[in-house]
Every structure is written in C-alpha cells, then in structure tokens.
Write a protein that holds these residues in place. Sequence first.
Motif, PDB file in Angstrom:
ATOM      1  N   SER A 193       4.868  -5.683  10.701  1.00  0.00           N
ATOM      2  CA  SER A 193       6.315  -5.460  10.847  1.00  0.00           C
ATOM      3  C   SER A 193       6.759  -5.418  12.307  1.00  0.00           C
ATOM      4  CB  SER A 193       6.720  -4.159  10.158  1.00  0.00           C
ATOM      5  OG  SER A 193       6.607  -4.306   8.757  1.00  0.00           O
ATOM      6  N   LYS A 204       0.835  -1.215   0.000  1.00  0.00           N
ATOM      7  CA  LYS A 204       0.000   0.000   0.000  1.00  0.00           C
ATOM      8  C   LYS A 204       0.868   1.264   0.000  1.00  0.00           C
ATOM      9  CE  LYS A 204      -0.540  -0.051   5.038  1.00  0.00           C
ATOM     10  NZ  LYS A 204      -1.339  -0.547   6.154  1.00  0.00           N
ATOM     11  N   ASN A 260      -4.668  -2.336   1.075  1.00  0.00           N
ATOM     12  CA  ASN A 260      -5.798  -2.096   1.971  1.00  0.00           C
ATOM     13  C   ASN A 260      -6.904  -1.279   1.322  1.00  0.00           C
ATOM     14  OD1 ASN A 260      -4.375   0.302   2.002  1.00  0.00           O
ATOM     15  ND2 ASN A 260      -4.898   0.753   4.141  1.00  0.00           N
ATOM     16  N   ARG A 265       1.726 -10.190   7.536  1.00  0.00           N
ATOM     17  CA  ARG A 265       1.497  -9.101   6.578  1.00  0.00           C
ATOM     18  C   ARG A 265       2.500  -7.990   6.852  1.00  0.00           C
ATOM     19  NH1 ARG A 265      -3.049  -9.861   9.632  1.00  0.00           N
ATOM     20  NH2 ARG A 265      -2.672  -7.765  10.422  1.00  0.00           N
ATOM     21  N   LEU A 266       3.557  -7.923   6.044  1.00  0.00           N
ATOM     22  CA  LEU A 266       4.621  -6.963   6.328  1.00  0.00           C
ATOM     23  C   LEU A 266       4.748  -5.907   5.238  1.00  0.00           C
ATOM     24  CD1 LEU A 266       7.568  -9.187   7.668  1.00  0.00           C
ATOM     25  CD2 LEU A 266       5.456  -8.504   8.792  1.00  0.00           C
ATOM     26  N   MET A 310      -5.672  -8.070  14.279  1.00  0.00           N
ATOM     27  CA  MET A 310      -4.620  -7.069  14.509  1.00  0.00           C
ATOM     28  C   MET A 310      -4.526  -6.794  15.997  1.00  0.00           C
ATOM     29  SD  MET A 310      -4.527  -4.168  11.618  1.00  0.00           S
ATOM     30  CE  MET A 310      -6.209  -4.056  11.104  1.00  0.00           C
TER      31      MET A 310
HETATM   32  C1  LIG Z   1      -0.501  -1.573   6.642  1.00  0.00           C
HETATM   33  C2  LIG Z   1      -0.969  -2.898   7.121  1.00  0.00           C
HETATM   34  C3  LIG Z   1      -0.038  -3.906   7.445  1.00  0.00           C
HETATM   35  C4  LIG Z   1       1.457  -3.739   7.329  1.00  0.00           C
HETATM   36  O1  LIG Z   1       1.954  -2.796   8.231  1.00  0.00           O
HETATM   37  P1  LIG Z   1       3.527  -2.623   8.504  1.00  0.00           P
HETATM   38  O2  LIG Z   1       3.598  -2.108   9.874  1.00  0.00           O
HETATM   39  O3  LIG Z   1       4.037  -1.676   7.480  1.00  0.00           O
HETATM   40  O4  LIG Z   1       4.149  -3.976   8.363  1.00  0.00           O
HETATM   41  C5  LIG Z   1      -0.547  -5.130   7.858  1.00  0.00           C
HETATM   42  N1  LIG Z   1      -1.874  -5.354   7.978  1.00  0.00           N
HETATM   43  C6  LIG Z   1      -2.784  -4.402   7.689  1.00  0.00           C
HETATM   44  C7  LIG Z   1      -4.228  -4.713   7.854  1.00  0.00           C
HETATM   45  C8  LIG Z   1      -2.362  -3.146   7.261  1.00  0.00           C
HETATM   46  O5  LIG Z   1      -3.285  -2.209   6.983  1.00  0.00           O
END
Ligand SMILES: *Cc1c(COP(=O)(O)O)cnc(C)c1O
Length: 221
Positions: free
Chosen positions: A192, A25, A46, A207-208, A151
């Motif tokens: 991350s 993104k 996203n 998800r990085l 999350m």
């Molecule tokens: C942006 C995002 C991530 C990745 O975030 P980083 O901190 O850059 O790794 C992972 N999951 C979702 C849902 C996000 O929106």
Amino acid sequence: MNIGANIEKIKQEIPSGVILVAVSKTKPASAIQEAYESGHRDFGENKVQELVAKAAELPKDINWHLIGHLQTNKVKYIAPFVHLIHSVDSLKLLEEINKHALKHNRIIDCLLQVYIAKEETKFGLDQQELTELLASSTSLSGIRIRGLMGMASNTNDVDIVGAEFKQLKTIFDNIANEIKSTDFNVLSMGMSSDYQLAITNGSNMIRLGSTIFGERNYPTS
Ligand SMILES: *Cc1c(COP(=O)(O)O)cnc(C)c1O
C-alpha cells in the motif's frame, strides 16, 4: 468502506499488465466475499491456517496467493489448491512444495523471495542463494518458478525504497535473460505504501491490504 470501489479505483490507476493481489489477512471472509462479488479473484494471505480456513468457505475459483513465510510442515495444507507461493526462501521448502505438488498431480507456481531491504529481520535469499536455488529448481518437475518477490525497507525515504526496487528489477532482468523461459515473468513488489514506486521500477504484481480493506486492527508478521 466500499471494498469493491477501492479495488476499482486502484485498477484504473495501475497499468493493465499489473496484477493486483488483494491482501485480506486478518479481515473476515465476508470482506473477501464483497471483493469477490465486485469481480476480484486474486487474494493474498500470510498465514497458512487463515488461508485454508477462508478458502474452505469462499468460492472455489479464487486465486489464493501465499505471501508470508511458509514453514515446510505446512506446505501440505495449501498444496492441493494454492495459486502462487510468493515466499520461497530455501531449497528445503522448494523440495517440500515439489513433493506435495507431485502428490496432487499439480505444478505449483512459485516466486523466490529476495532479500532487498536494509533491515536485518526480513526473510529472503541473497544473490548467491538465489543463484543456487534457481539451479537446483530445474530438476523439480512439480515446481514452476514464475519470478521473484521482494519487500522494500519500511521507510518513507523514496530514494531508499526506489533503489531497492530497482535492484530487484535488475536481478529479475538478469535471470530472465539468462534462463530465457517465458514462464519467468512475474515480479511481485509493492504494498500500500509504495506500490506506485514499485510499478515505476518494473513491478507487475502488487500486494495491497490496507488500501483496499482499511487498516488492520492488530499487527501480523
Ligand atoms: C501485509 C502484507 C502486504 C500488504 O500490506 P499493506 O501495507 O496493508 O498493503 C503485502 N505483502 C506482504 C508480504 C504482507 O505481509
């Protein structure tokens, strides 16, 4: 910043059963192309508009993951090709995905997003809603529920984050034991800042974004 080398380094560090989704993104298609040329195929966005625009100009064998909040009126744009939707949080949304999946003769893989963080603002289902949605989903032939996404709270407190991941893993295991479907095998948790902790607690999909592509220049939601 060598994107391919960053991905390689992370892949060597994580167990082989853990899938790495590169969150691209706000990053240009050229950055994704660079990662693609190093052999990576799973990318996460996203926002629907951004995902669709990038998919149009990049190779067709990319696995596109929608990781952000999805509005029902935007499902139709990604339904023809999306690989996995991580952010299903209502029956209305699931029914819309089902409708468009059937229209395209597809079965669309989905994760149900569970609310585990302490913060009020995060999207996701609570336990009760999760149970109801799982029950309703069995009648939707265009949908395959592959697992859960969550999350953790945005905090450096590893006790809090670890406990939230553990909670999601327990919910995941309970459902897996109950429904006994081999399709239900994806637990998407870890970004991350917290992916090692997520993997320790049973994640098999991380998800990085910033670890791979560098810091984002502007915030997204
Ligand atoms: C942006 C995002 C991530 C990745 O975030 P980083 O901190 O850059 O790794 C992972 N999951 C979702 C849902 C996000 O929106």
